[in-house]
Design an enzyme around this catalytic site. Structure first.
Site, PDB file in Angstrom:
ATOM      1  N   TYR A  72       0.902  -1.165  -0.107  1.00  0.00           N
ATOM      2  CA  TYR A  72       0.023  -0.006  -0.068  1.00  0.00           C
ATOM      3  C   TYR A  72       0.981   1.303  -0.005  1.00  0.00           C
ATOM      4  O   TYR A  72       0.518   2.300  -0.727  1.00  0.00           O
ATOM      5  CB  TYR A  72      -0.999  -0.184   1.146  1.00  0.00           C
ATOM      6  N   PHE A 124      -8.237  19.414 -26.272  1.00  0.00           N
ATOM      7  CA  PHE A 124      -8.727  18.027 -26.074  1.00  0.00           C
ATOM      8  C   PHE A 124      -9.888  17.865 -25.328  1.00  0.00           C
ATOM      9  O   PHE A 124      -9.829  18.486 -24.251  1.00  0.00           O
ATOM     10  CB  PHE A 124      -7.493  17.063 -25.756  1.00  0.00           C
ATOM     11  N   THR A 125     -10.461  16.948 -25.457  1.00  0.00           N
ATOM     12  CA  THR A 125     -12.222  16.937 -24.747  1.00  0.00           C
ATOM     13  C   THR A 125     -11.879  16.907 -23.286  1.00  0.00           C
ATOM     14  O   THR A 125     -12.494  17.739 -22.620  1.00  0.00           O
ATOM     15  CB  THR A 125     -13.029  15.650 -25.456  1.00  0.00           C
ATOM     16  N   ASP A 215       1.028  18.427 -22.456  1.00  0.00           N
ATOM     17  CA  ASP A 215       0.327  17.188 -22.411  1.00  0.00           C
ATOM     18  C   ASP A 215       0.987  16.217 -23.276  1.00  0.00           C
ATOM     19  O   ASP A 215       1.088  16.320 -24.512  1.00  0.00           O
ATOM     20  CB  ASP A 215      -1.183  17.433 -23.150  1.00  0.00           C
ATOM     21  N   LYS A 258      -0.819   5.763 -23.970  1.00  0.00           N
ATOM     22  CA  LYS A 258      -0.362   5.872 -25.437  1.00  0.00           C
ATOM     23  C   LYS A 258       1.057   5.507 -25.396  1.00  0.00           C
ATOM     24  O   LYS A 258       1.746   4.372 -25.438  1.00  0.00           O
ATOM     25  CB  LYS A 258      -0.736   7.211 -25.783  1.00  0.00           C
ATOM     26  N   ARG A 382     -14.312  12.685 -34.850  1.00  0.00           N
ATOM     27  CA  ARG A 382     -13.837  13.723 -34.389  1.00  0.00           C
ATOM     28  C   ARG A 382     -14.317  15.059 -35.275  1.00  0.00           C
ATOM     29  O   ARG A 382     -13.554  15.502 -36.044  1.00  0.00           O
ATOM     30  CB  ARG A 382     -12.480  13.766 -34.558  1.00  0.00           C
ATOM     31  N   PHE A 449     -20.150  12.854 -27.414  1.00  0.00           N
ATOM     32  CA  PHE A 449     -19.680  11.729 -28.215  1.00  0.00           C
ATOM     33  C   PHE A 449     -19.659  10.335 -27.747  1.00  0.00           C
ATOM     34  O   PHE A 449     -19.943   9.466 -28.404  1.00  0.00           O
ATOM     35  CB  PHE A 449     -18.394  12.142 -28.876  1.00  0.00           C
TER      36      PHE A 449
HETATM   37  C1  LIG Z   1      -4.008  14.164 -26.134  1.00  0.00           C
HETATM   38  C2  LIG Z   1      -4.769  13.420 -24.966  1.00  0.00           C
HETATM   39  N1  LIG Z   1      -4.852  13.997 -23.821  1.00  0.00           N
HETATM   40  C3  LIG Z   1      -5.648  13.481 -22.555  1.00  0.00           C
HETATM   41  C4  LIG Z   1      -6.036  12.160 -22.757  1.00  0.00           C
HETATM   42  C5  LIG Z   1      -6.657  11.776 -21.563  1.00  0.00           C
HETATM   43  O1  LIG Z   1      -5.877  10.527 -21.098  1.00  0.00           O
HETATM   44  P1  LIG Z   1      -6.841   9.418 -20.462  1.00  0.00           P
HETATM   45  O2  LIG Z   1      -7.654   8.771 -21.707  1.00  0.00           O
HETATM   46  O3  LIG Z   1      -5.585   8.545 -20.082  1.00  0.00           O
HETATM   47  O4  LIG Z   1      -7.525   9.899 -19.454  1.00  0.00           O
HETATM   48  C6  LIG Z   1      -5.877  11.589 -23.945  1.00  0.00           C
HETATM   49  C7  LIG Z   1      -6.859  10.528 -24.052  1.00  0.00           C
HETATM   50  O5  LIG Z   1      -7.827  10.310 -23.369  1.00  0.00           O
HETATM   51  C8  LIG Z   1      -5.379  12.370 -25.098  1.00  0.00           C
HETATM   52  O6  LIG Z   1      -5.566  11.745 -26.243  1.00  0.00           O
HETATM   53  N1  LIG Z   2      -7.355   9.718 -25.397  1.00  0.00           N
HETATM   54  C1  LIG Z   2      -7.958   8.573 -26.063  1.00  0.00           C
HETATM   55  C2  LIG Z   2      -9.224   8.076 -25.448  1.00  0.00           C
HETATM   56  C3  LIG Z   2     -10.627   9.254 -25.701  1.00  0.00           C
HETATM   57  C4  LIG Z   2     -11.103   9.304 -26.928  1.00  0.00           C
HETATM   58  C5  LIG Z   2     -11.951  10.316 -26.961  1.00  0.00           C
HETATM   59  C6  LIG Z   2     -12.107  11.211 -26.026  1.00  0.00           C
HETATM   60  O1  LIG Z   2     -12.754  12.563 -26.472  1.00  0.00           O
HETATM   61  C7  LIG Z   2     -11.575  11.082 -24.814  1.00  0.00           C
HETATM   62  C8  LIG Z   2     -10.746  10.079 -24.642  1.00  0.00           C
HETATM   63  C9  LIG Z   2      -8.173   8.825 -27.509  1.00  0.00           C
HETATM   64  O2  LIG Z   2      -7.812   9.817 -28.131  1.00  0.00           O
HETATM   65  O3  LIG Z   2      -8.462   7.841 -28.286  1.00  0.00           O
END
Ligand SMILES: Cc1ncc(COP(=O)(O)O)c(C=O)c1O
Ligand SMILES: N[C@@H](Cc1ccc(O)cc1)C(=O)O
Length: 474
Positions: A72, A124-125, A215, A258, A382, A449
């Site tokens: 732990y 990024f989302t 990032d 990744k 996308r 999405f």
């Molecule tokens: C560019 C980028 N930033 C952040 C993230 C977030 O990472 P995670 O999915 O490991 O939470 C992702 C994928 O989701 C990504 O492609």
């Molecule tokens: N980061 C991953 C998983 C992910 C996909 C879509 C997203 O909007 C968020 C996370 C990807 O780009 O595939």
């Protein structure tokens, strides 16, 4: 003649793929509400939904799982992961998180105040969601070229220094807690940032006492593009380029799923001790002890090894080469894709592919669904769906890029799989005018999405007119 590069690994264990008939795929797509996120993986032939967590681990990684220290507190496996991050990326302080968004959560909570602005080279989302939930406005400062899928530029992920300077002049440096630079830029098509640009951003930010947080999710892929495309780096190892890149930042968030070559994990790294101490407090609240952060000891072992394997020059050359192998076949067949071909994926330009559809008919979503129907290949929208709605007006955000992402998992598929994908897309392109648009029948309020559902806009409820269904596999 250029010599071809084969996989720098051999296959030790295989997983059988499922090959459904057209009718079975149609049923599965219906069940999923025409959203590829909602298709069961058991119904997918070649899965190009994401490169996230889909990596095939090496025998060394699998072997190391047995050595995981599941204590732990004070796990030996954490020490090994911490050393790998320090050595390969060069940051002083590291905190483990369950995945990238765990790190984004902590960083955003600690750095952002209500009314701040966080500039970034395209959003990024999940990253933007955390910034906004903490009261910031995201400001896109990527170069204009990144928003045009047809423009060729070696570093389409670059920050527009003029846009960054104007934002600083307009809102003041004290309203900008940090600049978020993605290396590479996922939503721009996996496009890299040049070393020169990273240096410029860092210098400008330092002059205004603004932090630069990367990032770093696909940073090794970025380093490879610098080696290939930027003067003075051609004879350097990817490992040394990566370390130099990271020196132009104050820290990073990392999705280990990744470029750390693992199925789960992430970290937050930085050079500022005070930020580290505050972050450690939040790691305890959200992730777990700072010596595991949501990961099992065995996951940390695998990640420590993956971090080092990813900077092997043979690995990364093949990785980028395979993405290019697929993209080049599509270019040769005049299929509209984002150019130049990026690091982790080939992106179809859905607007140019389906010019008879309006953006409100969700062309990228429709094309991703049609591709699955045609061959069982799963991809991801996308475009307008991913971009969500404007917080104030409630209108759809309408990005210039309306793309379908064919994301290549690392070390998983062979080039024969890439050929199957290319054949299916080329055949679909030939019958493109028979693909209809979609309407959204269920819309979740956040990150829509993932769970949204759709139905075809055609009168007979078919996505591709039946007489045109030509199957790559049956
Ligand atoms: C560019 C980028 N930033 C952040 C993230 C977030 O990472 P995670 O999915 O490991 O939470 C992702 C994928 O989701 C990504 O492609
Ligand atoms: N980061 C991953 C998983 C992910 C996909 C879509 C997203 O909007 C968020 C996370 C990807 O780009 O595939």
């Amino acid at each position: 003649m250029a010599r071809r590069i084969a996989e720098p690994y051999k296959i030790k264990s295989v997983e059988t793929l499922s090959m459904l008939s057209y009718d079975e795929r149609k049923e599965s797509l219906n069940r999923a509400g025409y959203n590829t996120f909602l298709i069961d993986s058991a119904d997918v032939y070649i899965d190009l939904l994401t490169d996230s967590g889909t990596t095939a681990m090496s025998d060394e990684q699998w072997g190391a799982l047995m050595t995981g220290d599941e204590a732990y507190a004070g796990s030996k496996s954490w020490k090994r992961l911490e050393s790998a991050v320090r050595e390969v990326y060069g940051y002083q302080y590291v905190l483990p998180t369950h995945q990238g968004r765990g790190a984004e959560n902590i960083l955003s909570q600690l750095k952002i105040k209500q009314g701040d602005y966080v500039p970034g080279n395209m959003y990024f989302t999940t990253t933007r969601a955390h910034q906004e939930m903490n009261g910031a406005t995201f400001v896109d400062i990527i170069i204009d070229e990144a928003h045009d899928p047809a423009v060729d530029h070696p570093f389409k992920g670059n920050v527009d220094i003029g846009k960054l300077q104007s934002l600083i002049d307009k809102v003041g440096a004290d309203k900008i807690p940090y600049v978020c630079v993605a290396v590479t830029v996922n939503l721009a098509g996996g496009q890299p940032v040049s070393m020169e640009n990273l240096k410029e951003v860092y210098e400008l930010c330092k002059a205004h006492k603004i932090d630069v947080m990367f990032d770093a999710t696909r940073c090794v892929e970025n380093a490879y593009f610098i080696k290939e495309r930027e003067d003075g780096y051609e004879d350097r190892t990817v490992a040394s380029i990566l370390k130099e890149m990271m020196s132009y930042s104050d820290g990073c968030t990392m999705s280990g799923k990744k470029d750390c070559l693992v199925n789960i994990g992430g970290f937050l790294a930085m050079n500022d001790e005070e930020l580290y101490i505050r972050s450690r407090e939040l790691v305890v609240v959200y992730e777990g002890m700072p010596s595991y952060g949501g990961m099992a000891g065995r996951d940390m072992e695998a990640m420590a090894i993956g971090i080092r394997e990813a900077v092997d020059d043979h690995y990364i050359a093949h990785r980028i080469g395979q993405v290019r192998y697929l993209g080049q076949q599509l270019i040769d067949a005049n299929i509209p894709i984002v150019q130049p071909i990026g690091g982790h994926a080939v992106f179809l330009d859905a607007r140019a592919f389906l010019p008879h559809l309006q953006q409100e008919d969700f062309p990228a979503q429709a094309l991703a669904a049609a591709l699955y129907l045609d061959s069982g290949v799963r991809s991801m929208e996308r475009g307008i769906i991913s971009a969500g709605r404007n917080n104030e007006t409630g209108e759809h955000n309408k990005p210039n890029l309306e793309l379908v992402r064919l994301t290549i998992p690392r070390r998983v598929y062979t080039n024969n799989h890439m050929d199957v994908v290319a054949d299916s897309i080329i055949e679909l392109y030939e019958k493109r005018e028979t693909i209809c648009g979609l309407k959204m029948v269920y819309e979740p309020p956040t990150l829509r999405f993932f769970n949204a559902r759709f139905a075809p806009l055609s009168e007979n409820g078919e996505l591709i007119s039946e007489e045109n269904r030509k199957m790559t596999i049956n």
